[in-house]
Write an enzyme that holds these catalytic residues in place. Structure first.
Site, PDB file in Angstrom:
ATOM      1  N   HIS A  37       0.841  -1.206   0.000  1.00  0.00           N
ATOM      2  CA  HIS A  37       0.000   0.000   0.000  1.00  0.00           C
ATOM      3  C   HIS A  37       0.884   1.267   0.000  1.00  0.00           C
ATOM      4  O   HIS A  37       0.615   2.215  -0.734  1.00  0.00           O
ATOM      5  CB  HIS A  37      -0.873   0.051   1.261  1.00  0.00           C
ATOM      6  CG  HIS A  37      -1.919  -1.015   1.366  1.00  0.00           C
ATOM      7  ND1 HIS A  37      -1.873  -1.999   2.319  1.00  0.00           N
ATOM      8  CD2 HIS A  37      -3.054  -1.244   0.657  1.00  0.00           C
ATOM      9  CE1 HIS A  37      -2.939  -2.777   2.198  1.00  0.00           C
ATOM     10  NE2 HIS A  37      -3.658  -2.360   1.203  1.00  0.00           N
ATOM     11  N   GLN A  61     -18.401  -6.259  -1.898  1.00  0.00           N
ATOM     12  CA  GLN A  61     -17.484  -7.087  -2.689  1.00  0.00           C
ATOM     13  C   GLN A  61     -17.131  -8.395  -1.968  1.00  0.00           C
ATOM     14  O   GLN A  61     -16.339  -9.189  -2.479  1.00  0.00           O
ATOM     15  CB  GLN A  61     -16.224  -6.303  -3.073  1.00  0.00           C
ATOM     16  CG  GLN A  61     -15.265  -6.023  -1.934  1.00  0.00           C
ATOM     17  CD  GLN A  61     -14.116  -5.137  -2.365  1.00  0.00           C
ATOM     18  OE1 GLN A  61     -14.320  -3.975  -2.722  1.00  0.00           O
ATOM     19  NE2 GLN A  61     -12.900  -5.670  -2.374  1.00  0.00           N
ATOM     20  N   LYS A 149      -0.858  -6.911  -8.156  1.00  0.00           N
ATOM     21  CA  LYS A 149      -1.128  -8.157  -7.439  1.00  0.00           C
ATOM     22  C   LYS A 149      -2.551  -8.611  -7.745  1.00  0.00           C
ATOM     23  O   LYS A 149      -2.806  -9.782  -7.952  1.00  0.00           O
ATOM     24  CB  LYS A 149      -0.960  -7.964  -5.929  1.00  0.00           C
ATOM     25  CG  LYS A 149      -0.887  -9.282  -5.211  1.00  0.00           C
ATOM     26  CD  LYS A 149      -1.144  -9.141  -3.745  1.00  0.00           C
ATOM     27  CE  LYS A 149      -2.593  -9.075  -3.521  1.00  0.00           C
ATOM     28  NZ  LYS A 149      -3.102  -9.459  -2.233  1.00  0.00           N
ATOM     29  N   MET A 184       2.866  -9.224  -0.640  1.00  0.00           N
ATOM     30  CA  MET A 184       2.282  -8.632   0.575  1.00  0.00           C
ATOM     31  C   MET A 184       0.771  -8.538   0.436  1.00  0.00           C
ATOM     32  O   MET A 184       0.258  -8.270  -0.649  1.00  0.00           O
ATOM     33  CB  MET A 184       2.861  -7.249   0.806  1.00  0.00           C
ATOM     34  CG  MET A 184       4.303  -7.314   1.208  1.00  0.00           C
ATOM     35  SD  MET A 184       4.901  -5.713   1.699  1.00  0.00           S
ATOM     36  CE  MET A 184       6.613  -6.149   2.013  1.00  0.00           C
ATOM     37  N   ARG A 187      -4.293  -9.879   4.158  1.00  0.00           N
ATOM     38  CA  ARG A 187      -4.765 -11.210   4.578  1.00  0.00           C
ATOM     39  C   ARG A 187      -3.624 -12.116   5.031  1.00  0.00           C
ATOM     40  O   ARG A 187      -3.889 -13.155   5.644  1.00  0.00           O
ATOM     41  CB  ARG A 187      -5.562 -11.879   3.456  1.00  0.00           C
ATOM     42  CG  ARG A 187      -6.906 -11.215   3.211  1.00  0.00           C
ATOM     43  CD  ARG A 187      -7.779 -12.002   2.250  1.00  0.00           C
ATOM     44  NE  ARG A 187      -9.150 -11.536   2.253  1.00  0.00           N
ATOM     45  CZ  ARG A 187      -9.697 -10.732   1.334  1.00  0.00           C
ATOM     46  NH1 ARG A 187      -8.984 -10.320   0.317  1.00  0.00           N
ATOM     47  NH2 ARG A 187     -10.961 -10.356   1.435  1.00  0.00           N
TER      48      ARG A 187
HETATM   49  P1  AMP Z   1      -6.453  -3.696  -0.644  1.00  0.00           P
HETATM   50  O1  AMP Z   1      -6.363  -2.819   0.554  1.00  0.00           O
HETATM   51  O2  AMP Z   1      -5.988  -5.100  -0.413  1.00  0.00           O
HETATM   52  O3  AMP Z   1      -7.798  -3.608  -1.329  1.00  0.00           O
HETATM   53  O4  AMP Z   1      -5.411  -3.110  -1.697  1.00  0.00           O
HETATM   54  C1  AMP Z   1      -5.430  -1.757  -2.075  1.00  0.00           C
HETATM   55  C2  AMP Z   1      -4.561  -1.596  -3.297  1.00  0.00           C
HETATM   56  O5  AMP Z   1      -3.238  -2.027  -2.980  1.00  0.00           O
HETATM   57  C3  AMP Z   1      -5.019  -2.450  -4.496  1.00  0.00           C
HETATM   58  O6  AMP Z   1      -4.839  -1.705  -5.684  1.00  0.00           O
HETATM   59  C4  AMP Z   1      -4.074  -3.635  -4.450  1.00  0.00           C
HETATM   60  O7  AMP Z   1      -3.866  -4.228  -5.710  1.00  0.00           O
HETATM   61  C5  AMP Z   1      -2.811  -2.963  -3.953  1.00  0.00           C
HETATM   62  N1  AMP Z   1      -1.909  -3.951  -3.336  1.00  0.00           N
HETATM   63  C6  AMP Z   1      -2.196  -4.779  -2.308  1.00  0.00           C
HETATM   64  N2  AMP Z   1      -1.134  -5.581  -2.049  1.00  0.00           N
HETATM   65  C7  AMP Z   1      -0.180  -5.265  -2.948  1.00  0.00           C
HETATM   66  C8  AMP Z   1       1.139  -5.725  -3.210  1.00  0.00           C
HETATM   67  N3  AMP Z   1       1.699  -6.701  -2.496  1.00  0.00           N
HETATM   68  N4  AMP Z   1       1.833  -5.152  -4.213  1.00  0.00           N
HETATM   69  C9  AMP Z   1       1.280  -4.152  -4.960  1.00  0.00           C
HETATM   70  N5  AMP Z   1       0.049  -3.666  -4.763  1.00  0.00           N
HETATM   71  C10 AMP Z   1      -0.680  -4.205  -3.779  1.00  0.00           C
END
Ligand code: AMP
Length: 284
Positions: A37, A61, A149, A184, A187
């Site tokens: 993030h 979602q 990711k 990363m 979860r």
């Molecule tokens: P999330 O909070 O899991 O919904 O993720 C928010 C944003 O961060 C989304 O665009 C994800 O694709 C991105 N993201 C989460 N984990 C990673 C990672 N390990 N590498 C790159 N982007 C990430």
């Protein structure tokens, strides 16, 4: 850094900044920040004058048997981390701000959504598109950054944005990994010590596939058979899917080409993990 919780205040903030010629980058998130993030936030900072990070765990979602109620949260820590990245606004709307009533309207991108993760998470991408569409309308960003990711999410959002003429530039950020290769993810905090060790099988499977391709293998069936061997080394792993698809169309391929992406989804114990990589690039 300012915290905004009201949608009207958020919209007014952007409108005033854009009136004075400032560009605004949006990083949509569900919080519980990790270095992935933070890396998106830093990229946003480099791409636009001002950075808005949204933090909203979007109920529509999540499927009925998914982890909505136990999704990890730590707002105080997230505020400190976002501030440290130079974020201007952390937009943390309440559920009632985003959904004063359950929306009857959904945004769907069927043929990109109904495959891969969409098969085991029906309705997931409609929920993602609907909330991202709402965030685009509330924040009105110039640019929005998404992580590779979640490559299917990225493909779906790109298509939604262009189909609906949103005029938001969608920027992809490379996958950020732990030192042992695990992508990363918020979860990952669910994993026990032994599951955490097992979870490296995803990156090892990607490595094995890329090694085969580098050695001249192009038959997808043979590559996936080897990938499955690496993934099923532990009884803790249950494969959701392994696929080689065109990175642009997400359609399955029989032969590896320069646009081939290996996509993996597994459960390690009770935790669903995803990963992906282009098969013919030198790194990743
Ligand atoms: P999330 O909070 O899991 O919904 O993720 C928010 C944003 O961060 C989304 O665009 C994800 O694709 C991105 N993201 C989460 N984990 C990673 C990672 N390990 N590498 C790159 N982007 C990430």
């Amino acid at each position: 850094m300012e915290i905004i919780t009201a949608t009207k205040k958020m919209s007014d903030w952007t409108r005033d900044r854009q009136a004075s010629g400032k560009s605004v980058a949006l990083v949509p998130t569900m919080g519980y920040f990790h270095d992935g993030h933070l890396s998106l936030m830093r990229q946003a900072k480099a791409l636009a004058d001002l950075v808005v990070v949204s933090l909203f765990v979007n109920p529509i979602q999540f499927g009925p048997s998914e982890d909505l109620t136990r999704y990890p949260r730590n707002l105080d820590r997230d505020m400190q981390l976002a501030k440290g990245c130079g974020v201007d606004i952390l937009f943390v709307p309440t559920l009632a701000e985003i959904y004063p009533e359950l929306p009857l309207t959904r945004i769907a991108v069927p043929s990109l959504s109904d495959r891969l993760c969409g098969l085991s998470r029906p309705g997931h991408f409609d929920g993602v598109c609907t909330v991202v569409g709402k965030l685009f309308n509330i924040v009105r960003p110039t640019t929005a950054i998404f992580g590779s990711k979640d490559f299917q999410q990225l493909a779906v959002i790109r298509r939604m944005t262009s189909d609906l003429n949103w005029g938001v530039e969608i920027v992809a950020h490379p996958i950020v990994r732990e030192s042992d290769g695990l992508a990363m993810s918020s979860r990952n905090s669910y994993l026990s010590v032994s599951e955490r060790a097992t979870a490296t099988c995803l990156y090892r499977a990607i490595g094995r596939a890329r090694e085969l391709v580098a050695a001249g293998e192009s038959e997808v069936a043979r590559i996936l058979a080897e990938v499955k061997k690496v993934l099923t080394i532990s009884e803790e792993v249950c494969i959701d899917y392994t696929a080689v698809v065109s990175a642009a169309s997400l359609e399955s391929q029989l032969q590896v080409g320069c646009d081939s992406l290996l996509a993996l989804a597994v459960r390690v114990g009770g935790t669903r993990l995803i990963d992906n990589a282009m098969l013919m690039e030198k790194s990743g």
